[in-house]
Write a protein that holds these residues in place. Structure first.
Motif, PDB file in Angstrom:
ATOM      1  N   TYR A 188      27.596 -12.461  12.710  1.00 37.27           N
ATOM      2  CA  TYR A 188      26.793 -12.726  11.518  1.00 37.27           C
ATOM      3  C   TYR A 188      27.632 -13.269  10.362  1.00 37.27           C
ATOM      4  CZ  TYR A 188      28.512  -8.361   9.430  1.00 37.27           C
ATOM      5  OH  TYR A 188      29.301  -7.373   8.894  1.00 37.27           O
ATOM      6  N   ARG A 191      23.487  -9.364   6.146  1.00 39.73           N
ATOM      7  CA  ARG A 191      23.319  -9.695   7.565  1.00 39.73           C
ATOM      8  C   ARG A 191      24.134  -8.794   8.490  1.00 39.73           C
ATOM      9  NH1 ARG A 191      24.520 -15.717   8.595  1.00 39.73           N
ATOM     10  NH2 ARG A 191      23.334 -15.244  10.480  1.00 39.73           N
ATOM     11  N   LYS A 195      25.255  -6.201  11.144  1.00 38.66           N
ATOM     12  CA  LYS A 195      24.642  -5.677  12.358  1.00 38.66           C
ATOM     13  C   LYS A 195      25.422  -4.453  12.835  1.00 38.66           C
ATOM     14  CE  LYS A 195      21.678  -9.093  12.521  1.00 38.66           C
ATOM     15  NZ  LYS A 195      20.256  -8.881  12.259  1.00 38.66           N
ATOM     16  N   PRO A 196      24.773  -3.465  13.453  1.00 33.82           N
ATOM     17  CA  PRO A 196      23.338  -3.396  13.765  1.00 33.82           C
ATOM     18  C   PRO A 196      22.470  -2.946  12.609  1.00 33.82           C
ATOM     19  CG  PRO A 196      24.447  -1.463  14.606  1.00 33.82           C
ATOM     20  CD  PRO A 196      25.527  -2.324  14.023  1.00 33.82           C
ATOM     21  N   LYS A 197      23.060  -2.393  11.539  1.00 34.59           N
ATOM     22  CA  LYS A 197      22.292  -1.912  10.405  1.00 34.59           C
ATOM     23  C   LYS A 197      22.775  -2.620   9.164  1.00 34.59           C
ATOM     24  CE  LYS A 197      20.922   2.277   7.928  1.00 34.59           C
ATOM     25  NZ  LYS A 197      21.077   3.748   7.809  1.00 34.59           N
ATOM     26  N   SER A 198      21.835  -3.210   8.447  1.00 38.29           N
ATOM     27  CA  SER A 198      22.183  -3.982   7.255  1.00 38.29           C
ATOM     28  C   SER A 198      22.579  -3.061   6.110  1.00 38.29           C
ATOM     29  CB  SER A 198      21.011  -4.857   6.827  1.00 38.29           C
ATOM     30  OG  SER A 198      20.636  -5.759   7.846  1.00 38.29           O
TER      31      SER A 198
END
Length: 736
Positions: free
Chosen positions: A190, A379, A381-384
């Motif tokens: 990302y 952005r 990942k996996p959690k913003s």
């Protein structure tokens, strides 16, 4: 021909201005690109000045003169008949025909000169500048500079991995050496950042990045592994290169360890892995106040802009708005998620968005309130990462105001139109004292007298509960006719302009009028007799007595307000307020709370003194402070013993040193630069036989710096006494 000369001069200035604009566009575009390449404002300014100077000498904006202007106009304007140069000559030096031609050219230029544009390349310069700006933005947005740096590592800047043998008995054997070393840092997808390649084994990487090591030796070996935080990870052999990869989840330290074909073990020094955090977005709201209120007839519209930035790109941003309706227990909330007027571009690191909210579209009515804030997501990942701004408020003023009213069954409203409490009188009196320097004498006395009138109204209101209104105020009686000389005297009263025309004993019909004989003492109505034996009691005062005392204090407070000395009135007002509060508290009714209902007590067991079924509660707790870094402290003591005895560490010492290294590594994760050298030396003396007295002293100094000082721990200690002190104590005991 000053008018003709002015026309030519204006054309020349326009020509020069366009040339200078062309110079600026070229210089700005190049400087913009340099700034995003190097991210250095000073260098960008130097480039701007340098490029601007060079292009200025190439274009020469100052070279435009009136002769060039006339030549250019003759080429572009055919109706000038190549006679524009006549405008630069004096009229008295020309012949009659030349003067006619000069006048004709002047009139022609006035009408047609606006159709001619000075020669310039502003459009070309603008396109070049735009190209440089777009390239700079692309370089910054997609991190092309970092990508280029990552694909071309500078090997000379790093050092090769050096291995030392562990308990090697052979002295003539040449150990294997590293011929190629490489670590690859692959940031999460990302971030849109390419792969970093470096030969320096000290790594800085973003959380979630993938690290890959590649090692090549100059001879065959048995196995290679990476040791990190007490764990060993074997490396896989692939076409003569040992490889290993894992994802960065925390900062730490690691080292390499391998075994050759003769089972000799080698280890390297420690290297650091510093994990970088992905920061949450930064939100800044502009062009709006923290709180906004609207009248019902206003245009209820909120407009604001929001600047949102993130280090690796934005994913989404929106507004969370909450509308509250009603008040008290009937309040209701409704939450909505609103989008900005211009959409969020996913992946942008900086973006400015705007929003215009119509409160009517949110179904808001007078008295409703709006609470809103901005949330942004990156952005990651996996959690913003999620960030939110401060909360902003908006309200629509209520058109309904609460007013005092009586029951519909009452035919007449007998309550006064205006009525102050004692607390309000104190606040207004303090405000008057504070504003005294700003007021004129007339306004100050008028305000003080007004407060005195309000104090009197309050006193008479409380006197109704006593049924003795006439005992605590001016006498209330029918006024007899005033003699003429007294009327004249009243007209000359200097206080007349500061008092109410209706300021008499019963101006608001607060009490019923009663007749009372005048007392002979003229000061009787301004004093109170506190020597009454009914008042001088040692027992608890009744409510009626407290109320009488409160009325006395109110009377004194009114007196000083009437005398224009509010600062003397304040103590009496405070005492009156205290008495009123005591009366209110003593008149309260307390209701038994609803809740626990204890079980009834058995009369046969009450006061029997039997404790058979009663168990004692006992709690044992160790209040000893746990020892911090025990292995490091024991290592310091052991190193001091080895240094004093000039000995080398034993096998048991190496186990202790490894435990100390684990404790130091946990502490060094926060500041790896402070303890990395000590960790490397501690690793060397715990894994190899290459210990020296200098190395042991260096490790000891590093461990001393890492161990925090002990906090004072109160404890009981035995203090020995000398023989003289014991004799003195015995002598004192004998004398006692």
């Amino acid at each position: 021909m000053s008018g003709a000369t002015n026309i030519l001069i204006q054309f020349k200035r326009k020509w020069q201005l366009l040339n200078w604009l062309e110079v600026f566009l070229y210089a700005f575009g190049i400087a913009f690109l340099v700034y995003f390449l190097l991210v250095n404002v000073l260098i960008a300014m130097v480039v701007f000045l340098s490029v601007g100077t060079i292009i200025s000498f190439l274009i020469k904006p100052w070279s435009s003169n009136l002769n060039r202007v006339t030549t250019y106009i003759d080429k572009k304007l055919d109706i000038a008949e190549y006679s524009t140069g006549l405008l630069l000559k004096r009229k008295d030096t020309l012949s009659g025909l030349a003067q006619l031609q000069q006048h004709k050219v002047l009139e022609t230029l006035k009408k047609n000169l606006n159709t001619i544009k000075p020669p310039n390349n502003v459009l070309k310069a603008s396109l070049v500048m735009l190209a440089f700006v777009l390239v700079g933005l692309a370089v910054y947005q997609f991190n092309l500079v970092e990508y280029v740096k990552g694909t071309s590592p500078k090997r000379p800047a790093s050092e090769s991995i050096a291995f030392v043998p562990i308990d090697s008995t052979e002295t003539n054997f040449k150990p294997p050496n590293i011929t190629d070393q490489l670590v690859k840092v692959r940031y999460p997808r990302y971030t849109n950042i390419g792969v970093f390649k470096n030969t320096n084994m000290n790594v800085k990487a973003l959380e979630g990045s993938s690290l890959s090591w590649e090692l090549r030796f100059d001879m065959n070996i048995k196995d290679v592994s990476i040791e990190s935080m007490g764990k060993s990870y074997p490396m896989q052999l692939d076409e003569g290169i040992y490889k290993k990869s894992f994802v960065v989840q925390a900062s730490g330290f690691y080292n390499f360890k391998f075994t050759d074909l003769k089972d000799n073990e080698y280890t390297s020094k420690l290297y650091s892995i510093e994990m970088l955090k992905d920061e949450q977005p930064n939100i800044k709201i502009r062009d709006i106040e923290q709180f906004t209120s609207f009248d019902f007839d206003e245009d209820m519209k909120l407009s604001f802009r929001t600047d949102i930035t993130d280090d690796y790109g934005l994913a989404d941003a929106y507004i969370i708005a909450t509308v509250s309706k009603g008040s008290g227990e009937s309040v209701k909330f409704r939450e909505e998620k609103l989008n900005f007027d211009n959409p969020i571009s996913i992946g942008n690191k900086r973006q400015t968005v705007s929003k215009t909210m119509q409160l009517e579209s949110l179904k808001m009515e007078p008295g409703d309130e709006l609470y809103f804030y901005v949330e942004a997501l990156d952005r990651k990942k996996p959690k913003s990462n999620q960030a939110r701004s401060e909360t902003y408020f908006a309200a629509i003023k209520d058109t309904v105001s609460d007013q005092f009213a009586v029951e519909a069954t009452m035919g007449v409203d007998l309550m006064p139109e205006y009525f102050r409490s004692q607390r309000q009188l104190i606040i207004d009196t303090e405000k008057l004292i504070k504003n005294k320097p700003k007021l004129t004498t007339k306004d100050f006395k008028f305000s003080s007298n007004e407060l005195g009138f309000d104090q009197k109204s309050l006193r008479l209101k409380y006197a109704e509960f006593m049924g003795e209104e006439t005992d605590f105020g001016e006498s209330i009686e029918s006024q007899e006719e005033t003699p003429d000389h007294e009327a004249e005297h009243s007209e000359e009263d200097p206080l007349a302009e500061y008092t109410h025309d209706h300021d008499n004993e019963n101006e608001h019909n607060l009490v019923e009028e009663k007749d009372k004989d005048k007392k002979n003492n003229p000061l009787e109505e301004f004093i109170h007799d506190h020597s009454d034996p009914e008042e001088a009691t040692l027992f608890t005062e009744s409510l009626k007595s407290k109320l009488r005392q409160a009325l006395n204090e109110m009377w004194d407070a009114e007196l000083y307000l009437r005398l224009y000395t509010p600062e003397k009135s304040l103590p009496y007002q405070y005492r009156a307020l205290k008495l009123i509060q005591e009366i209110k508290n003593s008149a309260r009714i307390y209701v038994h709370r609803i809740g626990f209902d204890p079980p009834p007590i058995k009369e046969d067991k009450r006061l029997s003194g039997k404790l058979d079924e009663v168990s004692n509660f006992r709690k044992n707790e160790d209040l000893k402070i746990p020892e911090v870094y025990p292995s490091i402290r024991r290592t310091i003591d052991r190193l001091a013993q080895l240094i004093s005895e000039n000995k080398m560490p034993t096998t048991e010492d190496r186990v202790l040193f490894k435990n100390a290294g684990s404790e130091l590594a946990a502490k060094a994760i926060e500041n790896p630069g402070n303890y990395l050298k000590t960790l490397q030396q501690l690793k060397l003396i715990s894994d190899t036989n290459q210990s020296t007295q200098v190395l042991l002293r260096s490790v000891q100094r590093g461990l001393y710096a890492a161990v925090p000082s002990k906090k004072p721990n109160p404890s009981k200690k035995f203090v020995g006494q000398s023989e003289i002190n014991e004799l003195l104590i015995n002598e004192l005991n004998i004398n006692d």
